[in-house]
Design an enzyme around this catalytic site. Sequence first.
Site, PDB file in Angstrom:
ATOM      1  N   PHE A 135       0.867  -1.167   0.000  1.00 50.81           N
ATOM      2  CA  PHE A 135       0.000   0.000   0.000  1.00 50.81           C
ATOM      3  C   PHE A 135       0.907   1.221   0.000  1.00 50.81           C
ATOM      4  O   PHE A 135       1.969   1.208   0.611  1.00 50.81           O
ATOM      5  CB  PHE A 135      -0.982   0.024   1.175  1.00 50.81           C
ATOM      6  CG  PHE A 135      -1.942   1.171   1.034  1.00 50.81           C
ATOM      7  CD1 PHE A 135      -2.902   1.138   0.023  1.00 50.81           C
ATOM      8  CD2 PHE A 135      -1.838   2.309   1.819  1.00 50.81           C
ATOM      9  CE1 PHE A 135      -3.741   2.224  -0.194  1.00 50.81           C
ATOM     10  CE2 PHE A 135      -2.683   3.395   1.614  1.00 50.81           C
ATOM     11  CZ  PHE A 135      -3.633   3.355   0.604  1.00 50.81           C
ATOM     12  N   THR A 136       0.472   2.257  -0.702  1.00 54.18           N
ATOM     13  CA  THR A 136       1.340   3.408  -0.981  1.00 54.18           C
ATOM     14  C   THR A 136       2.003   3.982   0.277  1.00 54.18           C
ATOM     15  O   THR A 136       3.231   4.045   0.347  1.00 54.18           O
ATOM     16  CB  THR A 136       0.517   4.501  -1.676  1.00 54.18           C
ATOM     17  OG1 THR A 136      -0.643   4.763  -0.883  1.00 54.18           O
ATOM     18  CG2 THR A 136       0.091   4.078  -3.078  1.00 54.18           C
ATOM     19  N   ASP A 177      -2.761  -4.583   9.377  1.00 53.26           N
ATOM     20  CA  ASP A 177      -3.455  -3.340   9.045  1.00 53.26           C
ATOM     21  C   ASP A 177      -4.954  -3.632   9.120  1.00 53.26           C
ATOM     22  O   ASP A 177      -5.493  -4.339   8.266  1.00 53.26           O
ATOM     23  CB  ASP A 177      -3.032  -2.894   7.636  1.00 53.26           C
ATOM     24  CG  ASP A 177      -3.666  -1.567   7.227  1.00 53.26           C
ATOM     25  OD1 ASP A 177      -4.716  -1.214   7.795  1.00 53.26           O
ATOM     26  OD2 ASP A 177      -3.107  -0.889   6.338  1.00 53.26           O
ATOM     27  N   ARG A 186      -5.317   3.636  -9.782  1.00 49.87           N
ATOM     28  CA  ARG A 186      -4.533   2.679  -8.999  1.00 49.87           C
ATOM     29  C   ARG A 186      -3.743   1.804  -9.973  1.00 49.87           C
ATOM     30  O   ARG A 186      -4.068   0.646 -10.229  1.00 49.87           O
ATOM     31  CB  ARG A 186      -5.439   1.800  -8.127  1.00 49.87           C
ATOM     32  CG  ARG A 186      -6.187   2.522  -7.039  1.00 49.87           C
ATOM     33  CD  ARG A 186      -5.421   2.863  -5.778  1.00 49.87           C
ATOM     34  NE  ARG A 186      -4.556   4.013  -5.818  1.00 49.87           N
ATOM     35  CZ  ARG A 186      -4.001   4.561  -4.731  1.00 49.87           C
ATOM     36  NH1 ARG A 186      -4.228   4.081  -3.529  1.00 49.87           N
ATOM     37  NH2 ARG A 186      -3.205   5.589  -4.837  1.00 49.87           N
ATOM     38  N   PHE A 195       1.187  10.249  -7.109  1.00 51.22           N
ATOM     39  CA  PHE A 195      -0.177  10.218  -7.637  1.00 51.22           C
ATOM     40  C   PHE A 195      -1.062  11.320  -7.052  1.00 51.22           C
ATOM     41  O   PHE A 195      -2.014  11.751  -7.690  1.00 51.22           O
ATOM     42  CB  PHE A 195      -0.807   8.841  -7.366  1.00 51.22           C
ATOM     43  CG  PHE A 195      -0.723   8.464  -5.907  1.00 51.22           C
ATOM     44  CD1 PHE A 195      -1.682   8.837  -5.020  1.00 51.22           C
ATOM     45  CD2 PHE A 195       0.390   7.771  -5.426  1.00 51.22           C
ATOM     46  CE1 PHE A 195      -1.576   8.532  -3.674  1.00 51.22           C
ATOM     47  CE2 PHE A 195       0.511   7.454  -4.085  1.00 51.22           C
ATOM     48  CZ  PHE A 195      -0.472   7.843  -3.197  1.00 51.22           C
TER      49      PHE A 195
HETATM   50  C1  P61 Z   1      -7.673   5.253   0.526  1.00 51.75           C
HETATM   51  F1  P61 Z   1      -4.668   7.290  -2.803  1.00 51.75           F
HETATM   52  N1  P61 Z   1      -6.258   4.731   2.349  1.00 51.75           N
HETATM   53  O1  P61 Z   1      -7.810   4.016   0.352  1.00 51.75           O
HETATM   54  P1  P61 Z   1      -4.572   7.367   6.175  1.00 51.75           P
HETATM   55  N2  P61 Z   1      -3.791   1.476   5.202  1.00 51.75           N
HETATM   56  C2  P61 Z   1      -4.744   1.270   4.280  1.00 51.75           C
HETATM   57  C3  P61 Z   1      -5.333   2.363   3.661  1.00 51.75           C
HETATM   58  O2  P61 Z   1      -6.272   2.158   2.752  1.00 51.75           O
HETATM   59  C4  P61 Z   1      -4.913   3.688   4.024  1.00 51.75           C
HETATM   60  C5  P61 Z   1      -3.900   3.831   4.988  1.00 51.75           C
HETATM   61  C6  P61 Z   1      -3.359   2.715   5.563  1.00 51.75           C
HETATM   62  C7  P61 Z   1      -6.793   5.681   1.595  1.00 51.75           C
HETATM   63  C8  P61 Z   1      -6.392   7.137   1.678  1.00 51.75           C
HETATM   64  C9  P61 Z   1      -5.256   7.285   0.730  1.00 51.75           C
HETATM   65  O3  P61 Z   1      -2.373   6.199  -2.024  1.00 51.75           O
HETATM   66  C10 P61 Z   1      -3.257   6.716  -1.088  1.00 51.75           C
HETATM   67  O4  P61 Z   1      -5.609   7.550   7.249  1.00 51.75           O
HETATM   68  C11 P61 Z   1      -5.150  -0.105   3.928  1.00 51.75           C
HETATM   69  O5  P61 Z   1      -5.043   7.752   4.830  1.00 51.75           O
HETATM   70  O6  P61 Z   1      -3.284   7.990   6.539  1.00 51.75           O
HETATM   71  C12 P61 Z   1      -5.460   4.826   3.393  1.00 51.75           C
HETATM   72  O7  P61 Z   1      -4.346   5.787   6.165  1.00 51.75           O
HETATM   73  C13 P61 Z   1      -3.399   5.172   5.378  1.00 51.75           C
HETATM   74  C14 P61 Z   1      -5.479   7.437  -0.607  1.00 51.75           C
HETATM   75  C15 P61 Z   1      -3.990   6.955   1.158  1.00 51.75           C
HETATM   76  C16 P61 Z   1      -4.490   7.175  -1.511  1.00 51.75           C
HETATM   77  C17 P61 Z   1      -2.955   6.693   0.233  1.00 51.75           C
HETATM   78  O8  P61 Z   1      -8.266   6.112  -0.135  1.00 51.75           O
END
Ligand code: P61
Length: 485
Positions: free
Chosen positions: A150-151, A241, A408, A475
Site C-alpha cells: 500500500f502506498t 493493518d 490505482r 499520484f
Molecule cells: C484510501 F490514494 N487509504 O484508500 P490514512 N492502510 C490502508 C489504507 O487504505 C490507508 C492507509 C493505511 C486511503 C487514503 C489514501 O495512495 C493513497 O488515514 C489499507 O489515509 O493515513 C489509506 O491511512 C493510510 C489514498 C492513502 C491514496 C494513500 O483512499
Amino acid sequence: MSAEQLDGAQVVDEARPMHRTMGQQSGRRSWAEPWKIKMVEPLRMIDRAGRDVALRDAGYNTFLLRSDDVYIDLLTDSGTNAMSDRQWAGMMLGDEAYAGSRNFYHLEAAVRKHYGYRHVVPTHQGRGAEHLISQALIKPGDIIPGNMYFTTTRLHQELAGGAFVDVIIDEAHDPASLHPFKGNIDLAKLEALFVDGGAAKVPYVCLAATVNMAGGQPVSMANVRDVRALCNRYGVRLYLDVTRLAENAWFIQEREEGYAGKSIAEITLEFCSHTDGAWVSSKKDHLVNIGGWLAMNHDDLFQKASNLVVVYEGLHTYGGMAGRDMEAVAIGIEEALDDAHMNARIGQVRYLGELLSDWHLPIVLPVGGHAIFLDARRFYPHVAQSCFPAQTLAAQLYLDSGIRAMERGVVSAGRDPQTGDHRYPKLELVRLTIPRRVYTQAHMDVVAEAVKAVYDQREGVRGLRMVYEPEYLRFFQARFEPIEG
Ligand code: P61
C-alpha cells in the site's frame, strides 16, 4: 394521462413492461439500508464545458479537482463516511484536556474489547501509525514482507531504511481470478524469505485485511492462522493493518467454512488474536472523518511508540486527535462491527459490481469490500501502460459524468528507489470507492450507466503524458497533459 385515469388507480398500460423492484429482478425479497437520513448535503453537477476546464486546471489528476466541481465523489471511502446521530452526540462530549482525556479511555476500551490488544497509541490517521511502527521496528537493510504494497505503508517502511517484499498469492495480481481469498499470503513465498537466517532481517510481517490495491480482497482465517504458525517457527512478529478488517470479516462469514454462524465482531476478534498488534486508519471502517491508532501486545513496542508519538503526533492520550474525534472513533468501532450495517455496506458495493459485470464491463472479480475496480488495460488495450491508461480512464469518467474516481496503476506504484524507473504493476485499475452510508442505490445506477457510456466511447481515447512529478506519493499531485493524436 387524464384526471379520471389518475383517480382510477387501476389503469394499466399493457404495452409497458411492469416495473419491478431490484429484489424482484433478482428473484428475492428486497433489502434496504438499516438507517434513515436526518441531514442532507445538496449535490450539483457542472456542465460538460465546465468539467473540461476543471479537468484541465487539475492537470488531469482527480486528486486536484475541487470537490465543488464533482457530482458523485468516489475518490475514496477514507474520511468521507456519514457519522451516525450517536457519533455526533459523542462529539459534544469531547473532553479536550491536553492529558488524560476521558475520550481516550473510551477509545482504549473499545479497541481492547473489539480488537483484543493490550496497548493503544492514538494517531491523527493511518499514516501517523505507520510512521510510528516503521520508525520503532525497522532498521536499514531490513525487509518487510506483506500481502501487496500500500502506498503510504510502503513509503514509511522505505523511509525507515527497509524494503517491502510482496508475498501475496499470484491470483491477487490477476483481475479475472475468482479465488475467494485473493488477499492471502503465499506461505512458500514467505518462508523463502525466512530460511537461511533471512528471518533475522524481518522485523515483522505486514498483513492487511482487506487488501486495498488488490481490489478490496479478503484474507481467510485459515491463512492468518497459518502465517502465525510460520512466524512462530522463525520467531518473527506479525502486525496487521485493520483499516478494513470489518469488511474482511464479512467475507469470512460468507465464504469460510465454520463462520456462517459467527458475528462480524466475533470474527474480527478471532482474526486479531493471531497477530501481535495492528494499525488502523479509522477513516474507513470506523465511520469517522479523521482518526487512527496503533495497538499492540508487546510492551517494548508500546514504550517506543508512545515515546515517538509525542514527537510526531501529540501526547500519548490524544495523538493528533481532538477528544471529540476519539469519542466518534470509539462509537464508530461498535457501529462498524454491526452485522446489519456490514450487510448493507457490502451489499451496496456488490450491487454496483453486479450491474457492471452483468453488462460485461471489465472489473476486478470477485467484487471486494470497499470499491469497484475497473480494469483499465481491458478498457483501453490500445493505450500503453507508459501512457497511463488508468489515469486516462479516471479523467474520461469525470468528463462524461462528473463522477470522481482514483487511479490505482502505474502512477500510484511510483518509482523503484534503486533503479529510479517506473514500477509497472500488473494491475492497472481505476477505483470507484463507495463511502459508507452516503450514497443511495439511485446513485449507484447513475454510476453504472456512466461507466458504460465511457466504455462505449473507448475507441478514440489516447493516453496522457506526465508533466509534473513530485518526489513522494506522486499520484496525489502529479500533473498530466493529453497525448494529441
Ligand atoms: C484510501 F490514494 N487509504 O484508500 P490514512 N492502510 C490502508 C489504507 O487504505 C490507508 C492507509 C493505511 C486511503 C487514503 C489514501 O495512495 C493513497 O488515514 C489499507 O489515509 O493515513 C489509506 O491511512 C493510510 C489514498 C492513502 C491514496 C494513500 O483512499
